[in-house]
Scaffold this motif. Sequence first.
Motif, mmCIF file in Angstrom:
data_model
loop_
_atom_site.group_PDB
_atom_site.id
_atom_site.type_symbol
_atom_site.label_atom_id
_atom_site.label_comp_id
_atom_site.label_asym_id
_atom_site.label_seq_id
_atom_site.Cartn_x
_atom_site.Cartn_y
_atom_site.Cartn_z
ATOM 1 N N MET A 1 23.674 -18.951 -9.047
ATOM 2 C CA MET A 1 24.657 -20.056 -9.832
ATOM 3 C C MET A 1 26.088 -19.755 -9.871
ATOM 4 S SD MET A 1 22.062 -21.651 -12.688
ATOM 5 C CE MET A 1 20.748 -20.239 -12.803
ATOM 6 N N VAL A 2 26.220 -18.276 -10.219
ATOM 7 C CA VAL A 2 27.553 -17.896 -10.498
ATOM 8 C C VAL A 2 28.535 -18.131 -9.137
ATOM 9 C CG1 VAL A 2 29.218 -15.876 -10.763
ATOM 10 C CG2 VAL A 2 27.172 -16.286 -12.092
ATOM 11 N N ASN A 3 27.833 -17.656 -7.845
ATOM 12 C CA ASN A 3 28.526 -17.757 -6.516
ATOM 13 C C ASN A 3 28.708 -19.194 -6.152
ATOM 14 O OD1 ASN A 3 29.363 -16.035 -4.727
ATOM 15 N ND2 ASN A 3 27.453 -15.134 -4.332
ATOM 16 N N VAL A 4 27.673 -20.118 -6.511
ATOM 17 C CA VAL A 4 27.794 -21.453 -5.910
ATOM 18 C C VAL A 4 28.482 -22.453 -6.749
ATOM 19 C CG1 VAL A 4 26.466 -23.477 -4.960
ATOM 20 C CG2 VAL A 4 25.587 -20.942 -4.454
ATOM 21 N N GLY A 5 28.484 -21.949 -8.142
ATOM 22 C CA GLY A 5 29.258 -22.817 -9.074
ATOM 23 C C GLY A 5 30.729 -22.916 -8.728
ATOM 24 N N SER A 6 31.259 -21.699 -8.078
ATOM 25 C CA SER A 6 32.643 -21.751 -7.581
ATOM 26 C C SER A 6 32.727 -22.030 -6.207
ATOM 27 C CB SER A 6 33.048 -20.067 -7.761
ATOM 28 O OG SER A 6 33.230 -19.690 -9.035
ATOM 29 N N GLY A 7 31.800 -21.825 -5.425
ATOM 30 C CA GLY A 7 31.823 -22.205 -3.967
ATOM 31 C C GLY A 7 31.799 -23.582 -3.790
ATOM 32 N N ILE A 8 31.015 -24.386 -4.621
ATOM 33 C CA ILE A 8 30.747 -25.818 -4.339
ATOM 34 C C ILE A 8 31.977 -26.647 -4.229
ATOM 35 C CG2 ILE A 8 30.505 -26.334 -6.942
ATOM 36 C CD1 ILE A 8 28.037 -28.283 -5.910
ATOM 37 N N TRP A 9 33.122 -26.010 -4.963
ATOM 38 C CA TRP A 9 34.317 -26.544 -4.777
ATOM 39 C C TRP A 9 35.140 -26.838 -3.347
ATOM 40 C CZ3 TRP A 9 35.094 -30.146 -8.593
ATOM 41 C CH2 TRP A 9 34.224 -29.779 -9.952
ATOM 42 N N VAL A 10 34.854 -25.936 -2.513
ATOM 43 C CA VAL A 10 35.138 -26.024 -1.465
ATOM 44 C C VAL A 10 34.534 -27.026 -0.515
ATOM 45 C CG1 VAL A 10 35.083 -24.759 0.994
ATOM 46 C CG2 VAL A 10 35.407 -23.455 -1.098
ATOM 47 N N VAL A 11 33.082 -27.418 -0.869
ATOM 48 C CA VAL A 11 32.413 -28.529 -0.363
ATOM 49 C C VAL A 11 32.988 -29.931 -0.648
ATOM 50 C CG1 VAL A 11 30.273 -29.622 0.106
ATOM 51 C CG2 VAL A 11 30.332 -27.145 -0.264
ATOM 52 N N VAL A 12 33.556 -29.812 -2.143
ATOM 53 C CA VAL A 12 34.107 -31.148 -2.723
ATOM 54 C C VAL A 12 35.252 -31.193 -1.938
ATOM 55 C CG1 VAL A 12 35.423 -31.753 -4.845
ATOM 56 C CG2 VAL A 12 33.105 -30.477 -5.046
ATOM 57 N N SER A 13 36.204 -30.255 -1.761
ATOM 58 C CA SER A 13 37.542 -30.476 -1.112
ATOM 59 C C SER A 13 37.061 -30.900 0.220
ATOM 60 C CB SER A 13 38.246 -29.185 -0.921
ATOM 61 O OG SER A 13 39.432 -29.192 -0.241
ATOM 62 N N ASN A 14 36.246 -30.492 1.173
ATOM 63 C CA ASN A 14 35.897 -31.043 2.342
ATOM 64 C C ASN A 14 35.518 -32.533 2.466
ATOM 65 O OD1 ASN A 14 36.289 -29.129 4.783
ATOM 66 N ND2 ASN A 14 35.130 -27.694 3.253
ATOM 67 N N ALA A 15 34.879 -32.692 1.221
ATOM 68 C CA ALA A 15 34.401 -34.406 0.970
ATOM 69 C C ALA A 15 35.564 -35.075 0.875
ATOM 70 C CB ALA A 15 33.336 -34.330 -0.047
ATOM 71 N N LEU A 16 36.356 -34.755 -0.083
ATOM 72 C CA LEU A 16 37.480 -35.614 -0.529
ATOM 73 C C LEU A 16 38.500 -35.683 0.633
ATOM 74 C CD1 LEU A 16 38.129 -34.772 -4.174
ATOM 75 C CD2 LEU A 16 36.789 -36.745 -3.161
ATOM 76 N N PHE A 17 38.988 -34.632 1.266
ATOM 77 C CA PHE A 17 39.974 -34.503 1.972
ATOM 78 C C PHE A 17 40.032 -33.921 3.729
ATOM 79 C CE2 PHE A 17 41.187 -32.712 -2.222
ATOM 80 C CZ PHE A 17 41.919 -34.089 -2.667
ATOM 81 N N GLY A 18 38.679 -33.718 3.751
ATOM 82 C CA GLY A 18 38.454 -33.425 5.316
ATOM 83 C C GLY A 18 38.543 -31.723 5.573
ATOM 84 N N LYS A 19 39.156 -31.141 4.591
ATOM 85 C CA LYS A 19 39.476 -29.502 4.824
ATOM 86 C C LYS A 19 39.390 -29.247 3.401
ATOM 87 C CE LYS A 19 44.455 -30.773 5.579
ATOM 88 N NZ LYS A 19 45.419 -30.899 6.252
ATOM 89 N N ASP A 20 39.347 -27.535 3.615
ATOM 90 C CA ASP A 20 39.408 -26.926 2.380
ATOM 91 C C ASP A 20 40.880 -26.635 1.943
ATOM 92 O OD1 ASP A 20 39.031 -24.991 0.220
ATOM 93 O OD2 ASP A 20 38.395 -23.271 1.589
ATOM 94 N N LEU A 21 41.160 -27.342 0.647
ATOM 95 C CA LEU A 21 42.312 -27.049 0.030
ATOM 96 C C LEU A 21 42.292 -26.379 -1.174
ATOM 97 C CD1 LEU A 21 43.653 -30.757 0.687
ATOM 98 C CD2 LEU A 21 44.438 -28.702 1.872
ATOM 99 N N THR A 22 41.164 -25.604 -1.506
ATOM 100 C CA THR A 22 41.289 -25.097 -2.825
ATOM 101 C C THR A 22 42.021 -24.097 -3.210
ATOM 102 O OG1 THR A 22 39.486 -23.437 -1.952
ATOM 103 C CG2 THR A 22 38.456 -25.528 -2.946
ATOM 104 N N HIS A 23 42.789 -23.392 -1.983
ATOM 105 C CA HIS A 23 43.708 -22.246 -2.196
ATOM 106 C C HIS A 23 45.030 -22.796 -2.756
ATOM 107 C CE1 HIS A 23 44.123 -23.962 1.602
ATOM 108 N NE2 HIS A 23 45.576 -23.452 1.462
ATOM 109 N N THR A 24 45.065 -24.251 -2.697
ATOM 110 C CA THR A 24 46.302 -24.971 -3.252
ATOM 111 C C THR A 24 46.169 -25.429 -4.662
ATOM 112 O OG1 THR A 24 45.724 -26.964 -2.372
ATOM 113 C CG2 THR A 24 47.071 -25.473 -1.011
ATOM 114 N N TRP A 25 45.130 -25.322 -5.060
ATOM 115 C CA TRP A 25 44.833 -26.121 -6.589
ATOM 116 C C TRP A 25 45.289 -25.175 -7.529
ATOM 117 C CZ3 TRP A 25 38.924 -28.142 -6.171
ATOM 118 C CH2 TRP A 25 38.985 -29.128 -4.923
ATOM 119 N N SER A 26 45.944 -26.168 -8.415
ATOM 120 C CA SER A 26 46.492 -25.410 -9.889
ATOM 121 C C SER A 26 46.168 -26.374 -10.730
ATOM 122 C CB SER A 26 47.866 -24.986 -9.525
ATOM 123 O OG SER A 26 48.133 -24.319 -10.863
#
Length: 493
Positions: free
Chosen positions: A84-109
Amino acid sequence: MIFTSVFGFANMPRSFYLMGYGAIPWYIISSITFFIPFAFMMAEYGAAFKDEKGGIYSWMSNSKGPKFAFIGTLMWYASYIIWMVNVGSGIWVVVSNALFGKDLTHTWSLFGLSSTETIGILAILWIGFVTFISTKGLDKIKKITSVGGTAVALLNLVLLFGGISILIKNGGRLAQPLSSVNDFITSPNPDYQSPLSVLSFIVFAIFAFGGTEVAGGLVNETEDAEKNFPKGLTFAAIIIAIGYAIGIFFMGIFTNFSSLNGEGVHISNVAYMIMNNLGFEFGQAFGFSHEVSISIGNWVARYVGISMLLALTGAFFTLTYSPLSQIIGGTPKELWPKKITKMEDGIPKYGMFIQAIIVITMIFLVSFGGDAASEFFEKLVIMTNVAMTLPYMFVAWAFIDFKKNKNIKKPFVIYKSEKSGIIAAIVVTFTVGFANFFTIIEPALHGNLSNTIWSIAGPLFFTIVALIMYRNYEIKIGLKNKLSIKSQQVHNK
């Protein structure tokens, strides 16, 4: 629920990326030696103990003994906390792909925080949201998991019909050619030629089938459980095993293995890349322009992100409730603080809130604690890698005693004879034991002795904690019995 807990769509493109068509036999072997016989065991257990609330704990306790059951269940439960700790954070990479078609989490602030801290805050909010909805009742969890299961089923239909359409339009030509049967045995990947690397893939294939036991805590919630639970498990096991094998083959219809060697393609994003390619090749096969084909590819990749997000959400809701429900509902109440064991609306609400606080605390420490906290969490992940699958061996081994015990009523039987059940239990125990043994020694073989030591330390630590907790319970029960006898003696006098 079984489908969302076990079937990982990303396992197919990842397997093709690692082994090409050579992955298929290992999935078939893994399903024959582990997944299908293990699911059949779950089906027999579930039908026999259909009124029990404790899932795998109740099964092992009634078959092998409570102490044995508690060690295996505590180890299993602790690994899901780390998940849960791992996927609770990792799921946001999937959210980014769902919304933008790529992983942009490294730019989020958020509020000037770093991307790691921002993801930490979002993960904390996510855990709070999932826990809040889950405490509203099992019907809410069922609805969400069914949406997740439907999304993945539709994603498989996209793969199936898209692949068949491309194959027909291209005149039966495969993007990854099949020259001989040898292509189903050897990998085109130069990194997967040695016996050691192939062994590591077998472990990957075995663990791709993990999660069946989670459904164990839902037997008592299933309508006509004696009939429906084993039927559902058996059907899911066969469909998942066949689905993985067909899915890996379909990857080769529209993807040439050499195209995956490009820069920026890695195991984390290969599912999106391959499915993007499905959309592009579909457009090209049907005569669309290059630009339109690219657009189709991007939309398919975005749908992959949405589907995987829904499936992961479904799995999250199941795993937030089911493991905790099994360990609290099945184990003796004296093992836990009184408030944790209290059930409301059939759900351990207080226990779920405590669970959420533990997970949120760990996410906060990892996100804001700097390098030392991150390193500590990496060690925890290593400790639970083996601890997560070792309980499969406990459950399989207890099945021997289950089959031998004539006093246990078995309304549903797949292993018709005691001997066939024992052979299946030994095969599954050996398969999982081999996979875990290799997982433990593999880092040391590559010069990383530290990870091997931590892998061994995990199960040992959880075993010691379980034994201490169980010993305290025995002392508590012993004192209770003494006081009861003393009280009875005084009353008699």
